[in-house]
Design a protein around this motif. Structure first.
Motif, short mmCIF file in Angstrom:
data_model
loop_
_atom_site.label_atom_id
_atom_site.label_comp_id
_atom_site.label_asym_id
_atom_site.label_seq_id
_atom_site.Cartn_x
_atom_site.Cartn_y
_atom_site.Cartn_z
N TRP A 88 0.77 -1.16 -0.09
CA TRP A 88 -0.08 0.01 0.00
C TRP A 88 0.76 1.16 0.13
O TRP A 88 0.53 2.24 -0.95
N LEU A 89 1.99 1.23 0.84
CA LEU A 89 2.53 2.48 0.99
C LEU A 89 3.41 2.85 -0.29
O LEU A 89 3.45 3.94 -0.87
N ALA A 90 4.20 1.68 -0.91
CA ALA A 90 4.79 1.94 -1.87
C ALA A 90 3.84 2.53 -3.05
O ALA A 90 4.36 3.03 -4.00
N PHE A 91 2.83 1.75 -3.39
CA PHE A 91 1.83 2.22 -4.45
C PHE A 91 1.41 3.41 -4.31
O PHE A 91 0.82 4.16 -5.38
N THR A 92 1.12 3.97 -3.03
CA THR A 92 0.42 5.09 -2.75
C THR A 92 1.33 6.38 -2.81
O THR A 92 0.87 7.59 -3.24
N LEU A 93 2.57 6.26 -2.01
CA LEU A 93 3.13 7.26 -1.83
C LEU A 93 3.56 8.22 -3.06
O LEU A 93 3.63 9.63 -2.81
N PRO A 94 3.95 7.69 -4.09
CA PRO A 94 4.39 8.72 -5.01
C PRO A 94 3.59 9.57 -5.67
O PRO A 94 3.78 10.83 -5.78
N SER A 95 2.26 9.10 -5.84
CA SER A 95 1.26 10.11 -6.32
C SER A 95 0.88 11.07 -5.28
O SER A 95 0.61 12.17 -5.44
N ALA A 96 0.81 10.59 -3.98
CA ALA A 96 0.57 11.38 -2.81
C ALA A 96 1.65 12.52 -2.71
O ALA A 96 1.06 13.82 -2.55
N LEU A 97 2.80 12.31 -2.85
CA LEU A 97 3.81 13.29 -2.88
C LEU A 97 3.79 14.16 -3.73
O LEU A 97 4.05 15.47 -3.79
N LEU A 98 3.45 13.70 -5.23
CA LEU A 98 3.50 14.81 -6.26
C LEU A 98 2.37 15.61 -6.06
O LEU A 98 2.28 16.92 -6.47
N LEU A 99 1.00 15.16 -5.54
CA LEU A 99 0.08 15.89 -5.35
C LEU A 99 0.10 17.04 -4.27
O LEU A 99 -0.20 18.24 -4.31
N VAL A 100 0.74 16.48 -3.02
CA VAL A 100 1.37 17.65 -2.12
C VAL A 100 2.10 18.60 -2.79
O VAL A 100 2.08 19.82 -2.51
N ALA A 101 3.25 18.49 -3.55
CA ALA A 101 4.17 19.08 -4.16
C ALA A 101 3.19 20.32 -4.99
O ALA A 101 3.70 21.42 -5.17
N PHE A 102 2.16 19.57 -5.66
CA PHE A 102 1.39 20.47 -6.62
C PHE A 102 0.44 21.63 -6.00
O PHE A 102 0.49 22.74 -5.96
N ALA A 103 0.09 21.03 -4.60
CA ALA A 103 -0.66 22.14 -3.80
C ALA A 103 0.36 22.84 -3.12
O ALA A 103 0.04 24.11 -2.78
N LEU A 104 1.68 22.76 -3.03
CA LEU A 104 2.73 23.58 -2.59
C LEU A 104 3.19 24.61 -3.51
O LEU A 104 4.31 25.40 -3.24
N GLY A 105 2.81 24.26 -4.81
CA GLY A 105 3.28 25.32 -5.79
C GLY A 105 4.19 24.64 -6.97
O GLY A 105 4.53 25.55 -8.15
N ALA A 106 4.60 23.39 -6.87
CA ALA A 106 5.48 22.75 -7.70
C ALA A 106 4.61 22.22 -8.93
O ALA A 106 4.10 21.14 -8.67
#
Length: 400
Positions: A88-106
């Motif tokens: 679960w962690l490995a499949f979920t973490l990449p997209s979650a981090l990308l979306l948080v980065a997007f929320a922070l302006g990246a």
């Protein structure tokens, strides 16, 4: 108690396999099931095609993100509870981090090159799902009766639509299997799956699921805590959704936009970003948790929202696993599963057309590229990651 090297090696294997999928699995939940089938049934042989189809049918019945539930079960099958958590962690973490980065302006996918890469990845998802439908149809619809059940499932999903049509198709397929597929046509009984979930653990998971579903709103009313507001909203959304990622969107919109926690513009921007990243669409919750006006916000809010929306679906999966493993070995259950698995083929066939084909294949160039990817997978038997990489680069030159 020391950890055995075999268990440690399997955990590493699970984490590495699902991390690669979490980085490359574009196309939504149906595409994820195709990636899983290619990686764990065809390539790694962790389980047989019938066992995999049984898992898919089970997870289609349950509330929550079906592809993430299947991945969780595959990790559990391979390396026990730690394997399930790592999958679960490995499949979920990449997209979650990308979306948080997007929320922070990246903004990671701006410009024509980024858009072309994303479109090429979506074309690769079409090829992956086409391969899955082709392979599963050969194995799960070997006779006229099961082919007919698959065709009936197509009409059910097309005419009824939405998650209701999918659930109706599987239920009708199971009933048709009971009536028409009592003889397996040469099928051997399914081998036991070594799922380390006892009846006691399953019962405990069900109790925890119900306690959280009923208890979080009461705690929220009693304490008026903004963090409990967040937990209650995302847990309820994850517990009551049938049909996976896209179906959760109206529930989340009702919880976070209509309450004023997130503006409509921010909600739509995050949803658009969620379409451009790999992995499960439920990771949209990480974006919302980071920008919401309640809860801790930022990375802590993202982590809370992300975990909370997945928990109910995974608890329900653990709750039913011990009973499902017992039932699936009965003759009547095997007949029902033959019909249900044939219906799953029909459901995947419809999803290959809509939303994948209609949303991605916009001209002859995209069609040719998808066909090339399909043949590379089926005839040349290239690994999925290589086909995904090749089609992603090719997408730069053919993006509409």
């Amino acid at each position: 108690m020391t950890r055995s090297p075999a268990h440690g090696g399997r955990r590493r294997e699970v984490f590495q396999a699902f991390l690669l999928l979490g980085l490359t699995s574009f196309g939504g939940p149906v595409a994820h099931l195709g990636y899983f089938r290619h990686e764990f049934v065809t390539r790694r042989h962790w389980l047989g095609q019938r066992d995999y189809a049984d898992l898919v049918a089970l997870c289609q019945f349950l509330p929550g993100p079906a592809s993430s539930q299947v991945g969780f079960a595959l990790g559990l099958l391979r390396a026990g509870p730690w394997g399930a958590a790592l999958a679960w962690l490995a499949f979920t973490l990449p997209s979650a981090l990308l979306l948080v980065a997007f929320a922070l302006g990246a903004s990671l996918f701006d410009g024509p090159v980024g858009a072309g890469l994303v479109h090429g990845l979506k074309v690769a998802a079409v090829a992956i799902v086409a391969q899955a439908v082709w392979g599963m149809a050969q194995g799960l619809c070997p006779d006229r009766r099961r082919a007919g059940i698959a065709l009936a499932a197509v009409f059910s999903v097309v005419l009824v639509g939405g998650p209701l049509g999918q659930v109706m198709a599987i239920l009708a397929g199971a009933l048709a299997g009971l009536a028409l597929c009592r003889r397996g046509g040469g099928d051997t009984p399914p081998a036991p799956l070594a799922l380390p979930v006892s009846h006691r653990a399953g019962g405990l998971a069900l109790v925890v699921f119900l306690l959280l579903l009923g208890g979080l709103p009461l705690l929220d009313l009693a304490t008026a805590s903004s963090t409990l507001d967040l937990l209650d909203a995302f847990y309820r959304a994850g517990a009551l959704v049938f049909g996976g990622g896209h179906v959760v969107l109206p529930l989340l919109e009702a919880e976070v936009v209509q309450s004023g926690w997130v503006s409509p513009a921010s909600f739509l921007a995050g949803y658009g970003a969620a379409q451009a990243v790999p992995g499960p669409l439920f990771t949209f919750a990480a974006y919302l948790g980071s920008v919401m006006g309640v809860g801790p916000g930022g990375l802590p809010g993202a982590a809370l929202a992300l975990v909370t929306i997945f928990v109910p679906g995974l608890l329900l999966l653990v709750a039913v696993m011990p009973f499902w493993e017992t039932l699936r070995h009965r003759a009547s259950a095997q007949s029902a599963m033959r019909g249900a698995n044939a219906a799953v083929v029909g459901i995947l066939g419809v999803a290959l057309y809509d939303p994948l084909w209609t949303g991605v294949i916009l001209g002859p160039e995209q069609f040719a590229l998808a066909l090339a990817g399909f043949l590379l997978l089926v005839r040349w038997q290239l690994p999925a990651w290589a086909v995904v990489a090749l089609l992603a680069v090719s997408g730069v030159f053919i993006a509409p």
